[in-house]
Design a protein around this motif. Structure first.
Motif, PDB file in Angstrom:
ATOM      1  N   UNK A  52       7.321   1.405  -3.442  1.00 31.22           N
ATOM      2  CA  UNK A  52       7.116   0.041  -2.949  1.00 31.22           C
ATOM      3  C   UNK A  52       8.398  -0.698  -2.616  1.00 31.22           C
ATOM      4  N   UNK A  53       9.433   0.026  -2.260  1.00 31.36           N
ATOM      5  CA  UNK A  53      10.731  -0.587  -1.993  1.00 31.36           C
ATOM      6  C   UNK A  53      11.088  -0.601  -0.510  1.00 31.36           C
ATOM      7  N   UNK A  54      10.092  -0.461   0.342  1.00 29.59           N
ATOM      8  CA  UNK A  54      10.346  -0.378   1.782  1.00 29.59           C
ATOM      9  C   UNK A  54       9.522  -1.419   2.539  1.00 29.59           C
ATOM     10  N   UNK A  55      10.107  -1.911   3.605  1.00 30.07           N
ATOM     11  CA  UNK A  55       9.408  -2.870   4.464  1.00 30.07           C
ATOM     12  C   UNK A  55       8.395  -2.135   5.339  1.00 30.07           C
ATOM     13  N   UNK A  56       7.514  -2.886   5.945  1.00 31.28           N
ATOM     14  CA  UNK A  56       6.521  -2.300   6.854  1.00 31.28           C
ATOM     15  C   UNK A  56       7.212  -1.613   8.034  1.00 31.28           C
TER      16      UNK A  56
END
Length: 84
Positions: A52-56
């Motif tokens: 969950x450490x990435x942008x869309x």
């Protein structure tokens, strides 16, 4: 291009490029060091997404990069299974 065969070699050596460089057999020379580094990079990027450490935008770019870098969906799934 990343293939299942290249990933199997990568797995065999636990992702340790130094170990592969020192003791690889001739049949395992089918993987280049650039492929090895690409696998490392893709695993790192997949791990960021899984945690969950990435942008869309990053996720979208990664999906596109995986499709361009791997020979088929089976290879992509195997690669994803290597991330933490």
């Amino acid at each position: 291009m990343i293939t299942s065969e290249k990933l199997k070699i990568y797995i065999h050596y636990n992702g340790d490029i130094d170990l592969w460089t020192r003791i690889a057999k001739s049949k395992e020379d089918k993987i280049e060091s650039t492929d090895w580094h690409l696998i490392d990079s893709l695993i790192q990027d997949i791990t960021l997404v899984k945690n969950g450490l990435a942008s869309e935008q990053f996720i979208s770019n990664l999906k596109e990069h995986l499709l361009k870098s791997c020979d088929n969906e089976k290879t992509v799934k195997l690669l994803k299974s290597l991330s933490r």
